[in-house]
Design an enzyme around this catalytic site. Structure first.
Site, PDB file in Angstrom:
ATOM      1  N   ASP A 231       0.803  -1.221  -0.116  1.00 21.27           N
ATOM      2  CA  ASP A 231       0.092  -0.064  -0.038  1.00 21.27           C
ATOM      3  C   ASP A 231       0.725   1.170   0.099  1.00 21.27           C
ATOM      4  OD1 ASP A 231      -2.098   1.753   0.011  1.00 21.27           O
ATOM      5  OD2 ASP A 231      -3.186   0.745   1.634  1.00 21.27           O
ATOM      6  N   TRP A 232       0.577   2.080  -0.386  1.00 22.49           N
ATOM      7  CA  TRP A 232       0.963   3.531  -0.641  1.00 22.49           C
ATOM      8  C   TRP A 232       1.922   4.062   0.824  1.00 22.49           C
ATOM      9  CZ3 TRP A 232      -0.311   1.437  -4.501  1.00 22.49           C
ATOM     10  CH2 TRP A 232      -0.183   1.872  -5.982  1.00 22.49           C
TER      11      TRP A 232
END
Ligand code: BGC
Length: 747
Positions: A231-232
């Site tokens: 995920d970012w």
């Protein structure tokens, strides 16, 4: 493909391999331009295309290209319709292809553990089977267009509170039975190209550096052949992450990370084999893209109409005393700003720059009176607006209140503060219901709200966050142009305090204990025999259905089941036949029922259809310390209109030689040994051969044989030694005999 990947790997430098495992920028995977492998573009997701050209961000702050906003996950799961999800996926895939987006960042399949999770609107369900089926269908649709998906957030990302650091702590059984199966279905049934690991930790270890999740389960057990992206900003320690099985760190540029990988390989901390494996897995997916990026086309209006059609199948008619469908000849009052500007999507990374938005008011019959009533942005209403709304409702033949949560009440990045609508809306609904018996409430929410007024109003239609065409769909349902067929993908409790996670959500600095275990959603409410406002699977229709002739039998290790369903009403309509399994073997503490099948069927008035299901051993299993286990014995299949409306059932016997392993020792309880037929056969006769004790009438009254027996059940085997005056050697002999009964004759 494998050969091609190897050929590329041989030509790549260490620097190129390290760079491939880190994003190039916010939305691009680096590629290997020198060898002709172009960077790949990824975009959110999940229910629309959020392609940003510049000013990238993952919070939904900056603009993206105009696209079609389909209903969010909270709505689409209520369709209980795999074909529909596949169609929606295909449309999104085509949009991605046309915009040269290679991977759509979705679906989001995390389980709705608490109604407060700020991102529940993106997620599908409290039930892992439903979430998995909907996700798999969606993935098949998107990927049919040669566009990848990224099933997210792996795993146990069930809250926004401290989402980047919290630890979701739970037993293996809970993880396997509740929080992993939707990912498993996405991988095994739909072949998701990529998986996005979550921010949080699971049992103390970051998902991004968790070898058990990323390698043992995902790769070795499920056979995942794509790559895992973070995920970012979810990477905590890059090298740990690569070693654990994380292939791609996002977003880029990650100059420091690339350098770290290069140095780690040079220093021998990270082997070239592991880096090759990671780079190879990314190449394996990049090479699946169509030659030259094939553009393709799509028509926004066509997709907008599809979004309306999808939402029509998703909205859930929670209550109807017969007031719905309305007629276009009635004198109507539409109350609430959501009639004009509906809330149809949530905030954060999934936020779409919508092509157009339909409000229900646009479609309202001529002469409909419209009153905004309250603010749609905050908990604000002035008395004059309230009075005007009440007055208009009084003068009409029916009032439709368009209620819902303001944007700030639920959003990615933080959890909801409570489970209520803004107070002003509750007040208005109570007030209108007092003067107008035909009051209909349309709810625009991403998760359940407390509905203290439910008994006072005539009907409630939950359109969830129904996408940009929600108004058109609402109109079709209110006036009966379409027959409601959505079913709740989550339980609606009366109050937040009823929810099983209530005492353990959202945890503290250290983490959050999933103390309710496998008893999530209806699994808990059923076990506790608790009343809920609206149960999982619930949804009213404008027609009615009857079930008959339930059948279940076992054939070649599969359970074949069928039931006949008849439309007994006057309108065509769709029924969602839900199939729940009830374990009657008593082999574990299990939920009273678990969804293991569903089919949506369309029936004309009077029409009957046979709905068939095929279940496998896994559908009966729970996750024991030695893996998935279906105990031999009786099971019941429940054919149901909802989790609380079982219409008919059929029982069958599961025959299997498999037994859970048991190690017998001096502290194994007599109860455990008597409960297992293998050891009971040895122990039972021994206990029976007890010398009759001389005892007085008073002693017999004080403690009966039955009481002694029950106490014995909780005693360890060594207490038998005392009772029977066995020597240590005799006790050991007994233990050996019992163990042999478990293990069977030695070869
Ligand atoms: C979200 C992801 C999303 C990513 C990129 C993150 O903050 O958790 O779901 O795909 O941003 O926007």
């Amino acid at each position: 493909m494998e050969q091609m990947v190897q050929t590329f790997l041989q030509q790549m430098t260490l620097q190129e391999k390290a760079a491939l495992c880190s994003g190039q920028d916010f939305w691009h995977i680096t590629g290997v331009p020198r060898l002709g492998i172009a960077p790949a573009m990824v975009s959110d997701g999940p229910h629309g295309l959020r392609k940003q050209n510049d000013k990238a961000d993952h919070l939904g702050v900056n603009e993206s290209i105009q696209a079609v906003c389909f209903p969010a996950g909270c709505a689409t799961a209520c369709s209980f319709d795999r074909d529909l999800m596949e169609r929606m996926g295909r449309a999104l895939g085509a949009e991605c292809r046309a915009e040269q987006v290679d991977v759509l960042l979705g679906p989001a399949v995390n389980i709705k553990r608490s109604p407060l999770c700020g991102r529940n609107f993106e997620y599908y369900s409290e039930d892992p089977y439903l979430a998995g089926q909907i996700a798999a269908a969606f993935i098949r649709g998107v990927q049919s267009q040669q566009v990848g998906t990224s099933v997210k957030h792996f795993a146990a990302n069930n809250q926004e509170f401290r989402r980047m650091t919290t630890s979701a702590n739970m037993s293996d059984r809970t993880l396997r039975e509740i929080y992993l199966p939707a990912f498993e279905a996405a991988v095994k049934e739909a072949g998701a190209w990529t998986v996005m690991c979550s921010y949080n930790r699971v049992n103390g270890l970051f998902a991004s550096e968790n070898p058990s999740l990323l390698t043992d389960i995902l790769r070795k057990e499920w056979g995942f052949d794509g790559f895992v992206m973070s995920d970012w900003g979810a990477v905590n320690e890059k090298i740990q992450a690569v070693k654990a099985g994380l292939e791609l760190e996002m977003p880029g540029p990650c100059v420091a990370s690339v350098e770290k990988v290069v140095q780690a390989v040079e220093r021998g901390e990270l082997s070239m084999e592991v880096l090759d494996q990671a780079a190879g897995r990314i190449l394996n997916i990049l090479l699946r893209r169509p030659e030259g990026g094939a553009k393709g086309t799509f028509d926004r209006q066509t997709d907008h109409d599809l979004a309306a059609g999808v939402e029509t199948e998703c909205a859930v008619l929670l209550k109807n005393n017969g007031v719905l469908p309305l007629t276009r000849q009635q004198k109507l009052a539409y109350i609430g700003g959501f009639a004009r500007t509906p809330r149809y999507q949530g905030g954060g990374s999934s936020h779409i720059n919508s092509f157009r938005v339909d409000g229900a008011l646009e479609f309202a019959p001529e002469g409909t009176v419209y009153l905004p009533g309250f603010s749609t942005r905050e908990d604000q209403m002035n008395d004059a607006d309230l009075e005007a709304a009440v007055q208009a409702a009084k003068e009409a033949q029916a009032a439709v209140i368009f209620a819902g949560l303001p944007d700030s009440f639920e959003c990615e990045g933080y959890d909801r503060a409570h489970m209520r609508l803004p107070e002003c809306q509750d007040r208005l609904i109570h007030a209108v219901a007092q003067v107008q018996p035909n009051t209909v409430v349309v709810l625009h929410v991403g998760s359940p709200v407390e509905t203290t007024w439910a008994d006072e109003v005539a009907a409630v239609l939950c359109v969830y966050l129904g996408g940009e065409a929600v108004g058109k769909a609402t109109d079709a349902l209110l006036y009966g142009d379409a027959c409601p067929s959505g079913r709740l993908a989550e339980s609606w409790p009366f109050a937040l305090e009823d929810n099983p996670s209530f005492l353990h959500f959202p945890g503290d600095e250290e983490g959050v204990d999933y103390a309710e275990g496998v008893f999530v959603g209806y699994r808990y409410y059923d076990k506790k025999k608790m009343a809920v406002r609206w149960p999982f699977g619930h949804g009213e229709s404008y027609t009615s259905f009857a079930y008959s002739n339930a059948v279940a039998r076992v054939e070649n290790g599969r359970i074949l089941a069928s039931v006949q369903v008849t439309n007994t009403g006057k309108r065509p309509g769709k029924e969602v036949v839900q199939l729940y399994v009830e374990d009657l073997t008593g082999s574990a503490n299990r939920p009273p029922k678990e969804l293991k099948g569903f089919e949506k069927v369309e029936l004309q008035p009077g029409q009957t259809e046979t709905v068939r299901f095929e279940l496998d051993e896994r559908s009966l299993s729970w996750y024991s310390p030695s893996g998935w286990y279906a105990a031999p014995g009786p099971y019941r299949l429940l054919f149901a209109h909802s989790s609380r409306d079982v219409r008919t059932c059929a029982e069958f016997e599961w025959e299997s030689g498999r037994r859970l392993p048991m190690t017998v020792h001096r502290n194994t309880t007599v109860g455990a040994l008597l409960a297992d037929p293998r050891t009971a056969a040895v122990l039972e006769p021994l206990l029976k051969e007890q010398e009759p004790q001389e005892s007085s009438a008073a002693a017999r009254e004080a403690i009966t044989d039955e009481m002694i027996r029950q106490m014995l059940v909780n005693s360890p085997l060594r207490s038998v030694q005392a009772q029977k005056s066995y020597t240590d050697a005799q006790l050991q002999q007994l233990i050996d005999a019992l163990q042999q009964a478990v293990d069977g004759p030695q070869a």
